[in-house]
Each structure stands twice: as structure tokens, then as C-alpha cells.
Write a protein that holds these residues in place. Sequence first.
Motif, PDB file in Angstrom:
ATOM      1  N   ALA A  62       0.826  -1.210   0.000  1.00 47.09           N
ATOM      2  CA  ALA A  62       0.000   0.000   0.000  1.00 47.09           C
ATOM      3  C   ALA A  62       0.857   1.255   0.000  1.00 47.09           C
ATOM      4  N   GLU A  63       2.106   1.133   0.471  1.00 48.48           N
ATOM      5  CA  GLU A  63       3.002   2.293   0.511  1.00 48.48           C
ATOM      6  C   GLU A  63       3.709   2.528  -0.814  1.00 48.48           C
ATOM      7  N   GLY A  64       3.620   1.583  -1.736  1.00 49.30           N
ATOM      8  CA  GLY A  64       4.284   1.775  -3.023  1.00 49.30           C
ATOM      9  C   GLY A  64       5.066   0.546  -3.441  1.00 49.30           C
ATOM     10  N   LEU A  65       6.042   0.757  -4.317  1.00 41.19           N
ATOM     11  CA  LEU A  65       6.848  -0.316  -4.872  1.00 41.19           C
ATOM     12  C   LEU A  65       8.239  -0.284  -4.247  1.00 41.19           C
ATOM     13  N   THR A  66       8.714  -1.464  -3.845  1.00 41.89           N
ATOM     14  CA  THR A  66      10.024  -1.567  -3.196  1.00 41.89           C
ATOM     15  C   THR A  66      10.791  -2.723  -3.805  1.00 41.89           C
ATOM     16  N   LEU A  67      12.070  -2.481  -4.103  1.00 41.01           N
ATOM     17  CA  LEU A  67      12.942  -3.538  -4.599  1.00 41.01           C
ATOM     18  C   LEU A  67      13.422  -4.389  -3.425  1.00 41.01           C
ATOM     19  N   VAL A  68      13.457  -5.723  -3.621  1.00 37.29           N
ATOM     20  CA  VAL A  68      13.936  -6.633  -2.582  1.00 37.29           C
ATOM     21  C   VAL A  68      14.963  -7.571  -3.203  1.00 37.29           C
ATOM     22  N   ASP A  69      15.925  -8.014  -2.367  1.00 35.28           N
ATOM     23  CA  ASP A  69      16.933  -8.953  -2.860  1.00 35.28           C
ATOM     24  C   ASP A  69      16.544 -10.378  -2.491  1.00 35.28           C
ATOM     25  N   HIS A  70      17.452 -11.332  -2.711  1.00 30.78           N
ATOM     26  CA  HIS A  70      17.112 -12.740  -2.504  1.00 30.78           C
ATOM     27  C   HIS A  70      16.928 -13.074  -1.028  1.00 30.78           C
ATOM     28  N   GLU A  71      17.414 -12.217  -0.122  1.00 28.07           N
ATOM     29  CA  GLU A  71      17.214 -12.438   1.305  1.00 28.07           C
ATOM     30  C   GLU A  71      15.921 -11.808   1.809  1.00 28.07           C
ATOM     31  N   GLY A  72      15.208 -11.125   0.921  1.00 25.04           N
ATOM     32  CA  GLY A  72      14.000 -10.434   1.327  1.00 25.04           C
ATOM     33  C   GLY A  72      14.255  -9.075   1.934  1.00 25.04           C
ATOM     34  N   THR A  73      15.495  -8.608   1.855  1.00 22.81           N
ATOM     35  CA  THR A  73      15.843  -7.297   2.401  1.00 22.81           C
ATOM     36  C   THR A  73      15.368  -6.203   1.457  1.00 22.81           C
ATOM     37  N   LEU A  74      14.770  -5.173   2.023  1.00 17.51           N
ATOM     38  CA  LEU A  74      14.296  -4.051   1.219  1.00 17.51           C
ATOM     39  C   LEU A  74      15.486  -3.232   0.747  1.00 17.51           C
ATOM     40  N   VAL A  75      15.600  -3.058  -0.558  1.00 17.46           N
ATOM     41  CA  VAL A  75      16.755  -2.367  -1.124  1.00 17.46           C
ATOM     42  C   VAL A  75      16.462  -0.884  -1.293  1.00 17.46           C
ATOM     43  N   SER A  76      15.451  -0.571  -2.060  1.00 19.41           N
ATOM     44  CA  SER A  76      15.094   0.837  -2.283  1.00 19.41           C
ATOM     45  C   SER A  76      13.700   0.904  -2.899  1.00 19.41           C
ATOM     46  N   LYS A  77      13.117   2.060  -2.826  1.00 19.91           N
ATOM     47  CA  LYS A  77      11.792   2.276  -3.414  1.00 19.91           C
ATOM     48  C   LYS A  77      11.933   2.767  -4.854  1.00 19.91           C
ATOM     49  N   ILE A  78      10.944   2.450  -5.655  1.00 15.46           N
ATOM     50  CA  ILE A  78      10.884   2.965  -7.026  1.00 15.46           C
ATOM     51  C   ILE A  78       9.530   3.618  -7.230  1.00 15.46           C
ATOM     52  N   ALA A  79       9.497   4.554  -8.153  1.00 19.95           N
ATOM     53  CA  ALA A  79       8.264   5.314  -8.354  1.00 19.95           C
ATOM     54  C   ALA A  79       7.270   4.562  -9.224  1.00 19.95           C
ATOM     55  N   ARG A  80       7.767   3.857 -10.267  1.00 26.18           N
ATOM     56  CA  ARG A  80       6.851   3.206 -11.214  1.00 26.18           C
ATOM     57  C   ARG A  80       7.334   1.799 -11.543  1.00 26.18           C
ATOM     58  N   ARG A  81       6.410   0.979 -11.973  1.00 24.00           N
ATOM     59  CA  ARG A  81       6.723  -0.405 -12.326  1.00 24.00           C
ATOM     60  C   ARG A  81       7.658  -0.478 -13.523  1.00 24.00           C
ATOM     61  N   ASP A  82       7.455   0.403 -14.505  1.00 23.23           N
ATOM     62  CA  ASP A  82       8.269   0.327 -15.722  1.00 23.23           C
ATOM     63  C   ASP A  82       9.711   0.785 -15.504  1.00 23.23           C
ATOM     64  N   THR A  83      10.033   1.226 -14.275  1.00 23.16           N
ATOM     65  CA  THR A  83      11.419   1.555 -13.978  1.00 23.16           C
ATOM     66  C   THR A  83      12.303   0.304 -14.021  1.00 23.16           C
ATOM     67  N   ARG A  84      11.749  -0.833 -13.591  1.00 25.34           N
ATOM     68  CA  ARG A  84      12.463  -2.109 -13.635  1.00 25.34           C
ATOM     69  C   ARG A  84      11.572  -3.162 -14.289  1.00 25.34           C
ATOM     70  N   PRO A  85      11.401  -3.101 -15.598  1.00 24.34           N
ATOM     71  CA  PRO A  85      10.547  -4.093 -16.271  1.00 24.34           C
ATOM     72  C   PRO A  85      11.134  -5.498 -16.269  1.00 24.34           C
ATOM     73  N   ASP A  86      12.419  -5.614 -15.933  1.00 30.81           N
ATOM     74  CA  ASP A  86      13.065  -6.928 -15.931  1.00 30.81           C
ATOM     75  C   ASP A  86      12.778  -7.738 -14.683  1.00 30.81           C
ATOM     76  N   LEU A  87      12.143  -7.154 -13.675  1.00 32.34           N
ATOM     77  CA  LEU A  87      11.914  -7.843 -12.408  1.00 32.34           C
ATOM     78  C   LEU A  87      10.441  -8.204 -12.256  1.00 32.34           C
ATOM     79  N   PRO A  88      10.153  -9.385 -11.699  1.00 33.07           N
ATOM     80  CA  PRO A  88       8.755  -9.761 -11.443  1.00 33.07           C
ATOM     81  C   PRO A  88       8.192  -8.992 -10.255  1.00 33.07           C
ATOM     82  N   VAL A  89       6.872  -8.974 -10.170  1.00 34.16           N
ATOM     83  CA  VAL A  89       6.187  -8.261  -9.099  1.00 34.16           C
ATOM     84  C   VAL A  89       5.572  -9.282  -8.150  1.00 34.16           C
ATOM     85  N   ILE A  90       5.785  -9.073  -6.871  1.00 33.99           N
ATOM     86  CA  ILE A  90       5.131  -9.876  -5.842  1.00 33.99           C
ATOM     87  C   ILE A  90       4.348  -8.933  -4.943  1.00 33.99           C
TER      88      ILE A  90
END
Length: 307
Positions: free
Chosen positions: A170-198
Motif C-alpha cells: 500500500a506504501e508503493g513499490l520496493t525492490l527486494v533482494d534474494h534475502e528479502g531485504t528491502l533495497v530501495s523504493k521505485i516510483a513506477r513499475r516500468d522503472t524495472r521491467p526486468d523484475l517480477p512483481v510480488i
Amino acid sequence: MSEVTDNPIAAKLKGRARTQAPARRADPAPSRWAWRMQRLMLTPLFRLGLRVGIPFAITLSAGTWWLSNPENQAMILDAVAQTRASIEERPEFMVNLMAIDGGNPDIDTAIRAAVPLDFPISSFELDPSAMRDTLIGMAPIKEAAVRIRPGGILQVDITPRVPIAIWRTAEGLTLVDHEGTLVSKIARRDTRPDLPVIAGEGAHEHVIEAMELVDAGAPLGARLRGLVRMGDRRWDVVLDRNQRILLPAKGAVRALERAIALDGVDQVLSRDIARIDLRLSDRPTVRMNAAANDTWWTTRQLNSRNQ
């Protein structure tokens, strides 16, 4: 000779001398206090006290008295500060810049903001260990090393976290690594089209399982839109056209592979359906869309009338 002997005065003096007691000689033994003092001077500890203890006590008393003066204290502190500054500010101990390797422009900017330094600065004022702890505490950084290189360079080597998925909340989109650690927020989905969404509660804590499902769903291609964690217990696979594949809590990868195999035979996912429920492995069910359901009922009623 007879005259001398016959002299009554001489005879009287001679008789008195014979009757007088002989004179006493002085006693060579020391007095009691003198003897005690001599014994005390022969004690090694007492002699050490006279030779070291008394001078030390006198010196300590004089030094304490001298240091009790506030002016003398200030003078000593000023001298120490000047001596230290003269050593720390020598050119060979000055750091003139920071070099960051292993990151990207965004991480470099974040590092310089987290560790603000006013160059040039003395190396004695830097704490590489504390700086490293600060950098590791930053979300995008997995590991860091900080050292001072020759030439006045503060070298920072970092290992950034590599995002493998986008977690939608609900707070937005956040990048996560393989450990589930929050890396950084992104503004839009198309910023990283190469990554799946969960999405869903606790989805980032099961990102490895999510990536296994994404790999298993590769035959779906662009139709695969993402995964939703349901009740922090199981996954739903979200496809385009608002279709979903409901997977069981256990054996989710195998269930998804069955659904893909079923679609390859009967083209199930190409039809007008809303859900494929695989939560019960021995009884998969299909739910049609409302329009398809109405059409099916209409067709069934017409067939019953014709009969």
C-alpha cells in the motif's frame, strides 16, 4: 732524697694520693635510642624509604600544589593541544578526498550524504570502523570496507544488494533482494521491467519461493503479471485478463507446472475463465467469468427447451 722523704707536706700528699680511688673510664656502648636508630638504619626498607620514598613524597606534594593552580592546568592543556594539532595537521596525515568503488551514482550520493566529511580532514579524526557500520546499515549496501589509502584518499569499497523482485504494498513499490531485504523504493513499475512483481503480506520473506514459481511459469511468457501471497500461507499466480491460478500451500511449483501442462493440451488459459483452483490436488476446479457463465446458462436452457 732524705729531704724529700722527711718533708711532712709531701708525705701527707703522697698518702692522700694513695688513699684516693682511681678515675673511671667512659663507657664505649651507645645509648638505647642511639642503638635503636643504628638498627633502624640497617633495615633495607627504611633506607629505601629515605632514599626514594621521601623524595617522591616531596616531589608529589610540590607537583600537586603546582597543578592545583587553574592557570597552570590551562597552560598544560594548551601545550598538549598545540602539540597534537601540529602532528595531526601534517600533510602526510591529511585526507583530501573520498573514492567509492562498487556502487552506482545513486548509492554514491547516498553514501556521501550518510557520511558527510569536510575535506581536507586529518586521518586522526576519522573512524573507518564506525563509518563501515554506518554504511552496512544502509539498505542498498550488503557489505562495505573503509580504509585510508596512501596519498590522502579515503577508499570505500561496497558490495551493493542485487534486487530480484518488486514488492508491491500500500506504501508503493520496493525492490527486494534474494534475502528479502528491502533495497530501495521505485516510483513506477516500468522503472524495472526486468523484475517480477510480488504482493501480499509477508511476500518479501518468501521471495526465493516466488522466484521458483516465476521460473516455473516461464512458458506463460508476458501473460505472467506477478504473484500474490495469500494470508502469508500460499501463492496466487496473476495473469493478464484478470486470470488467476490458485496454488496450494505445499507443492506450489508442481501445481503450477500441472496448470501449464493442462493449458498446453486443452488451451484452458486461453478460454474465458477467471480462476483455476489447484488448492486441492485431486480436484482442480475452474471458475468462469460472469459473461461466460451467463452465456453457458443461456446455452444450456436453450438446449433443454429444444429437447
